[in-house]
Design an enzyme around this catalytic site. Structure first.
Site, PDB file in Angstrom:
ATOM      1  N   HIS A 233       5.470  12.352  -6.831  1.00 19.14           N
ATOM      2  CA  HIS A 233       4.122  12.937  -6.740  1.00 19.14           C
ATOM      3  C   HIS A 233       3.954  13.431  -5.297  1.00 19.14           C
ATOM      4  O   HIS A 233       4.550  12.877  -4.374  1.00 19.14           O
ATOM      5  CB  HIS A 233       3.118  11.827  -7.053  1.00 19.14           C
ATOM      6  CG  HIS A 233       1.693  12.249  -7.156  1.00 19.14           C
ATOM      7  ND1 HIS A 233       0.897  12.456  -6.055  1.00 19.14           N
ATOM      8  CD2 HIS A 233       0.897  12.480  -8.224  1.00 19.14           C
ATOM      9  CE1 HIS A 233      -0.322  12.798  -6.454  1.00 19.14           C
ATOM     10  NE2 HIS A 233      -0.346  12.819  -7.768  1.00 19.14           N
TER      11      HIS A 233
ATOM     12  N   ASP B  14       6.096   3.581  -5.207  1.00 22.08           N
ATOM     13  CA  ASP B  14       4.832   4.142  -5.660  1.00 22.08           C
ATOM     14  C   ASP B  14       4.641   3.668  -7.104  1.00 22.08           C
ATOM     15  O   ASP B  14       5.276   4.174  -8.025  1.00 22.08           O
ATOM     16  CB  ASP B  14       4.920   5.675  -5.564  1.00 22.08           C
ATOM     17  CG  ASP B  14       3.762   6.375  -6.250  1.00 22.08           C
ATOM     18  OD1 ASP B  14       2.947   5.706  -6.916  1.00 22.08           O
ATOM     19  OD2 ASP B  14       3.674   7.616  -6.138  1.00 22.08           O
TER      20      ASP B  14
ATOM     21  N   GLN C  44       1.866   4.810 -11.568  1.00 21.66           N
ATOM     22  CA  GLN C  44       1.982   5.000 -13.022  1.00 21.66           C
ATOM     23  C   GLN C  44       2.664   3.821 -13.706  1.00 21.66           C
ATOM     24  O   GLN C  44       2.917   3.867 -14.911  1.00 21.66           O
ATOM     25  CB  GLN C  44       2.777   6.285 -13.328  1.00 21.66           C
ATOM     26  CG  GLN C  44       2.124   7.552 -12.819  1.00 21.66           C
ATOM     27  CD  GLN C  44       0.796   7.858 -13.521  1.00 21.66           C
ATOM     28  OE1 GLN C  44       0.486   7.325 -14.589  1.00 21.66           O
ATOM     29  NE2 GLN C  44      -0.003   8.707 -12.902  1.00 21.66           N
TER      30      GLN C  44
ATOM     31  N   LYS D 245      -6.319   3.966 -12.133  1.00 23.37           N
ATOM     32  CA  LYS D 245      -5.382   4.182 -13.249  1.00 23.37           C
ATOM     33  C   LYS D 245      -5.151   2.878 -14.017  1.00 23.37           C
ATOM     34  O   LYS D 245      -4.441   2.830 -15.002  1.00 23.37           O
ATOM     35  CB  LYS D 245      -4.054   4.726 -12.722  1.00 23.37           C
ATOM     36  CG  LYS D 245      -4.204   6.111 -12.061  1.00 23.37           C
ATOM     37  CD  LYS D 245      -2.877   6.648 -11.613  1.00 23.37           C
ATOM     38  CE  LYS D 245      -2.994   7.745 -10.588  1.00 23.37           C
ATOM     39  NZ  LYS D 245      -3.370   9.059 -11.104  1.00 23.37           N
TER      40      LYS D 245
ATOM     41  N   CYS E  71       0.663  17.618  -9.594  1.00 17.83           N
ATOM     42  CA  CYS E  71       0.951  17.222  -8.199  1.00 17.83           C
ATOM     43  C   CYS E  71       2.432  16.899  -8.035  1.00 17.83           C
ATOM     44  O   CYS E  71       2.794  15.941  -7.328  1.00 17.83           O
ATOM     45  CB  CYS E  71       0.097  16.042  -7.751  1.00 17.83           C
ATOM     46  SG  CYS E  71      -1.642  16.417  -7.680  1.00 17.83           S
TER      47      CYS E  71
HETATM   48  C1  LIG Z   1       3.003   8.681  -9.333  1.00 14.04           C
HETATM   49  C2  LIG Z   1       1.718   8.871  -8.576  1.00 14.04           C
HETATM   50  N1  LIG Z   1       1.672   8.588  -7.282  1.00 14.04           N
HETATM   51  C3  LIG Z   1       0.555   8.722  -6.564  1.00 14.04           C
HETATM   52  C4  LIG Z   1      -0.599   9.181  -7.128  1.00 14.04           C
HETATM   53  C5  LIG Z   1      -1.822   9.320  -6.282  1.00 14.04           C
HETATM   54  O1  LIG Z   1      -2.791   8.415  -6.686  1.00 14.04           O
HETATM   55  P1  LIG Z   1      -4.238   8.456  -6.036  1.00 14.04           P
HETATM   56  O2  LIG Z   1      -4.726   9.874  -6.179  1.00 14.04           O
HETATM   57  O3  LIG Z   1      -5.020   7.497  -6.865  1.00 14.04           O
HETATM   58  O4  LIG Z   1      -4.108   8.033  -4.627  1.00 14.04           O
HETATM   59  C6  LIG Z   1      -0.607   9.515  -8.481  1.00 14.04           C
HETATM   60  C7  LIG Z   1      -1.825  10.053  -9.115  1.00 14.04           C
HETATM   61  O5  LIG Z   1      -1.782  10.763 -10.083  1.00 14.04           O
HETATM   62  C8  LIG Z   1       0.582   9.340  -9.225  1.00 14.04           C
HETATM   63  O6  LIG Z   1       0.622   9.638 -10.520  1.00 14.04           O
END
Ligand SMILES: Cc1ncc(COP(=O)(O)O)c(C=O)c1O
Length: 427
Positions: free
Chosen positions: A144, A221, A224, A247, A385
């Site tokens: 992401h 990270d 998900q 999430k 993203c």
């Molecule tokens: C794999 C992953 N990493 C990071 C993020 C960023 O999360 P946040 O916008 O809640 O900080 C997302 C959000 O869609 C994501 O799917």
């Protein structure tokens, strides 16, 4: 979590006919989510955008309301009843997160705004002090943007190099190639646990072992992953683990960075301000102990307490039950959607969680999303993203259906019907 192919029929799958005690009671769970009880554009809401954000159970909404109606106060240092109570609840939520991740200590749980802030925190503290000219940070091609850009900023500042481990055409990380990219200059590996655009589950344990053999720390990270599987940071042996509350059936504005205390202790603070200090003079400031050293300013107190409630709700249902339900649903959806002529799945890794990305011949994903919306079906369309990943697959965008605990086989059938409708409109 293998999405073993099953023959798709328009009939209910065998799992739906199982006795209730042998399956997750999805209908019961649905009743806990008020937002799901409504119609959208005259149709029952089919919410398949859980990878973007999940809906909130009543217990989370009630926790927030109760906090603001009866418990609101600023935490730490207060001597009055409300402040002491709010502090207790906030710290209890931290222990709930500790238990959820199986962290060794609650001092390893840092409350942040979300995954994005957690990764930036590590980049700006660990990264700034440990990465220098000629050093490398290794990520994967399926990250992401929030696990790409903070490292790009850092590498730009430090004249370091961002390296990217490739993945196969079906969306699986190429572990040998990943291992070949590890070297004496690698200062950190930053990798997703589950890809938000493909659903691929990364074989984290193997990857972490490979990095640790060279004494390279690993940041995961987990945005998900945490809603869909049991995560044990001690068993994984990861050095940092980041996730977002929203999430995970909690609210926006709250998230978590887990870090091993040995590393956190050595890292400088992220932001300066109230709460992160033990004493301040104009000449010198002494920083607070963990985890407060990384929590400058008034945090999202209500959000943290509600995150605790969301985790208790999820663990009360049994995350393995939720995972089994979602796994079955994903297998069913994979079979059903890929059987539609002209539909191509993007990301068909053996191990996937909760995400189905696809394109339709001759139809832009935004048009798919717009027509499905007319049917009350919410999916996400775009680059999710993850623009470098889209480029790797040679598509500007995909349509993505992503599942949560409350989605049903009937909703998958509604999606399939909706996709046929999309094809009719474009015929
Ligand atoms: C794999 C992953 N990493 C990071 C993020 C960023 O999360 P946040 O916008 O809640 O900080 C997302 C959000 O869609 C994501 O799917």
């Amino acid at each position: 979590m293998t999405t073993a192919a099953k023959k798709f029929t328009s009939e209910s799958p065998a799992s739906e006919a199982r006795t209730p005690e042998h399956r997750f009671d999805v209908e019961k769970a649905r009743r806990d989510f008020p937002i799901l009880q409504q119609t959208i554009r005259g149709k029952p809401l089919v919410y398949l955008d859980n990878a973007a954000t999940s809906q909130k159970p009543q217990v989370v909404i009630d926790t927030l309301t109760r906090y603001y109606e009866r418990g609101n106060a600023n935490i730490h240092r207060g001597v009055h009843y409300l402040s002491e109570n709010a502090t207790k609840e906030h710290e209890a939520a931290r222990r709930t997160v500790q238990g959820f991740l199986n962290a060794a200590s609650e001092t390893e749980i840092i409350f942040v705004r979300g995954t994005t802030e957690a990764i930036n925190l590590v980049a700006q503290t660990y990264g700034r002090t440990q990465v220098g000219p000629g050093d490398e940070v290794l990520i994967t091609g399926m990250e992401h943007h929030s696990n790409i850009v903070p490292w790009q900023i850092l590498c730009g500042e430090k004249q370091a190099r961002l390296r990217v481990a490739p993945f196969s055409d079906n969306g699986e990380l190429l572990l040998d190639e990943f291992a070949n990219l590890l070297g004496p200059r690698t200062k950190l590996v930053a990798v997703t646990h589950v890809s938000n655009a493909l659903g691929t589950i990364i074989p984290l344990k193997l990857l972490i072992e490979k990095a640790h053999r060279l004494n390279i720390p690993v940041l995961v990270d987990g945005a998900q992953a945490v809603p869909h599987m049991k995560v044990d940071v001690q068993s994984l042996d990861c050095d940092f683990y980041a996730f977002s509350g929203h999430k995970l059936y909690a609210t926006t504005g709250i998230g978590v960075l887990y870090g091993k205390s040995a590393l956190l202790d050595r890292m400088p603070p992220y932001q300066g301000g109230g709460d992160m200090i033990s004493s301040v003079t104009f000449e010198k400031t002494l920083y607070n102990k963990l985890p407060y050293k990384f929590e400058a300013g008034t945090p999202d107190i209500a959000g943290a307490i509600a995150l605790g409630a969301a985790i208790q709700y999820l663990t009360g249902l049994g995350i393995e039950n939720v995972a089994a339900h979602e796994h079955e649903l994903l297998a069913y959806a994979t079979e059903a959607v890929s059987a539609i002529p002209g539909v191509h799945l993007i990301g068909t890794a053996k191990d996937r969680a909760a995400v189905l990305s696809f394109v339709m011949e001759g139809i832009h994903p935004h048009d798919i999303g717009t027509i499905l919306d007319q049917e009350g079906i919410a999916i996400r369309t775009g680059h999710h993203c993850a623009q470098p990943l889209m480029e790797r697959f040679g598509v500007p965008a995909t349509a993505r259906a992503s599942f949560g605990m409350y989605n049903t086989h009937g909703e998958v059938r509604a999606l399939v019907k909706g996709l046929h409708r999309v094809q009719e409109v474009f015929a």
